[in-house]
Design a protein around this motif. Sequence first.
Motif, mmCIF file in Angstrom:
data_model
loop_
_atom_site.group_PDB
_atom_site.id
_atom_site.type_symbol
_atom_site.label_atom_id
_atom_site.label_comp_id
_atom_site.label_asym_id
_atom_site.label_seq_id
_atom_site.Cartn_x
_atom_site.Cartn_y
_atom_site.Cartn_z
ATOM 1 N N ALA A 197 0.830 -1.198 0.000
ATOM 2 C CA ALA A 197 0.000 0.000 0.000
ATOM 3 C C ALA A 197 0.870 1.256 0.000
ATOM 4 C CB ALA A 197 -0.912 -0.009 1.224
ATOM 5 N N PRO A 198 0.297 2.387 -0.434
ATOM 6 C CA PRO A 198 1.045 3.650 -0.388
ATOM 7 C C PRO A 198 1.564 3.937 1.019
ATOM 8 C CG PRO A 198 -1.010 3.941 -1.593
ATOM 9 C CD PRO A 198 -1.049 2.559 -0.986
ATOM 10 N N ASN A 199 2.777 4.432 1.064
ATOM 11 C CA ASN A 199 3.460 4.824 2.310
ATOM 12 C C ASN A 199 3.772 3.653 3.239
ATOM 13 O OD1 ASN A 199 3.449 7.623 1.583
ATOM 14 N ND2 ASN A 199 1.270 7.623 2.072
ATOM 15 N N GLU A 200 3.615 2.428 2.766
ATOM 16 C CA GLU A 200 4.006 1.242 3.528
ATOM 17 C C GLU A 200 5.500 1.002 3.276
ATOM 18 O OE1 GLU A 200 3.229 -3.410 2.653
ATOM 19 O OE2 GLU A 200 1.411 -2.261 3.048
ATOM 20 N N ALA A 201 6.222 0.627 4.294
ATOM 21 C CA ALA A 201 7.651 0.349 4.128
ATOM 22 C C ALA A 201 7.834 -0.832 3.176
ATOM 23 C CB ALA A 201 8.282 0.042 5.478
ATOM 24 N N LEU A 202 8.738 -0.663 2.220
ATOM 25 C CA LEU A 202 9.010 -1.732 1.261
ATOM 26 C C LEU A 202 10.095 -2.655 1.797
ATOM 27 C CD1 LEU A 202 9.070 0.357 -2.054
ATOM 28 C CD2 LEU A 202 7.235 -1.112 -1.202
ATOM 29 N N PRO A 203 10.009 -3.949 1.473
ATOM 30 C CA PRO A 203 11.060 -4.883 1.892
ATOM 31 C C PRO A 203 12.424 -4.451 1.352
ATOM 32 C CG PRO A 203 9.173 -6.064 0.992
ATOM 33 C CD PRO A 203 8.940 -4.610 0.722
ATOM 34 N N GLY A 204 13.456 -4.829 2.067
ATOM 35 C CA GLY A 204 14.818 -4.455 1.694
ATOM 36 C C GLY A 204 15.259 -4.938 0.335
ATOM 37 N N ASP A 205 14.668 -6.045 -0.163
ATOM 38 C CA ASP A 205 15.066 -6.542 -1.477
ATOM 39 C C ASP A 205 14.262 -5.883 -2.603
ATOM 40 O OD1 ASP A 205 12.726 -7.854 -0.715
ATOM 41 O OD2 ASP A 205 13.220 -9.676 -1.823
ATOM 42 N N VAL A 206 13.268 -5.066 -2.251
ATOM 43 C CA VAL A 206 12.428 -4.400 -3.250
ATOM 44 C C VAL A 206 12.778 -2.920 -3.372
ATOM 45 C CG1 VAL A 206 10.039 -3.754 -3.815
ATOM 46 C CG2 VAL A 206 10.539 -6.044 -2.954
ATOM 47 N N ALA A 207 12.913 -2.254 -2.249
ATOM 48 C CA ALA A 207 13.094 -0.798 -2.207
ATOM 49 C C ALA A 207 14.183 -0.263 -3.133
ATOM 50 C CB ALA A 207 13.330 -0.348 -0.774
ATOM 51 N N PRO A 208 15.369 -0.867 -3.190
ATOM 52 C CA PRO A 208 16.424 -0.282 -4.021
ATOM 53 C C PRO A 208 16.109 -0.308 -5.529
ATOM 54 C CG PRO A 208 17.331 -1.970 -2.559
ATOM 55 C CD PRO A 208 15.858 -2.019 -2.436
ATOM 56 N N TRP A 209 15.247 -1.201 -5.940
ATOM 57 C CA TRP A 209 14.979 -1.358 -7.368
ATOM 58 C C TRP A 209 13.975 -0.350 -7.919
ATOM 59 C CZ3 TRP A 209 18.245 -4.075 -10.018
ATOM 60 C CH2 TRP A 209 18.913 -5.138 -9.402
ATOM 61 N N VAL A 210 13.084 0.149 -7.079
ATOM 62 C CA VAL A 210 11.954 0.950 -7.554
ATOM 63 C C VAL A 210 12.397 2.151 -8.390
ATOM 64 C CG1 VAL A 210 9.957 2.306 -6.828
ATOM 65 C CG2 VAL A 210 10.488 0.178 -5.671
ATOM 66 N N MET A 211 13.439 2.835 -7.988
ATOM 67 C CA MET A 211 13.899 4.024 -8.706
ATOM 68 C C MET A 211 15.185 3.758 -9.496
ATOM 69 S SD MET A 211 11.528 6.172 -8.058
ATOM 70 C CE MET A 211 12.196 7.723 -8.631
ATOM 71 N N SER A 212 15.494 2.489 -9.745
ATOM 72 C CA SER A 212 16.719 2.122 -10.456
ATOM 73 C C SER A 212 16.558 2.260 -11.960
ATOM 74 C CB SER A 212 17.100 0.675 -10.140
ATOM 75 O OG SER A 212 17.418 0.538 -8.797
#
Length: 161
Positions: A122-137
Amino acid sequence: MTKTPLPSAKQTRELLEGLFGREMAVLTGGPMVDPAGPGGAVVAEYISDQMQLAALVVMDVPMAARAGAAIALMPSSASEAAVDDGELTDVLLENAGEILNVVASLFNAEGAPHVRLNAVHAPNEALPGDVAPWVMSYVARLDLECDIAGYGPGALSVLVL
């Protein structure tokens, strides 16, 4: 075996138009949808049968709200309240999740690994560590500005890893 394919803007538009039962304008070259930006974003993660993260789809809140309303044939006013508030109702989030489940079909091509929806954040939910770095890559990605007829605009980013 080939890599998970990045769908084209045309394939993405046609799939979503089929789900919504209405036309949708799509422009390529839009901004990357940033979950850390104002309002946040819905992030869907897709994994292979080997449990490897294979793709992500990121919808800004206006796109998730309008798509969630369109698929359920809700009045556009239902999505506008969510856009104005910057917060999705449970129903709109659930509907967006159903759309994102069907979007997995865009990643499944002959000779490529089978990919399925693993989780919707959901919006503003913390993303898992293996997902977060990829979103803006800067990976193979498709950043789209969309406009659902009768509902309005939103942004969508499709990434394959």
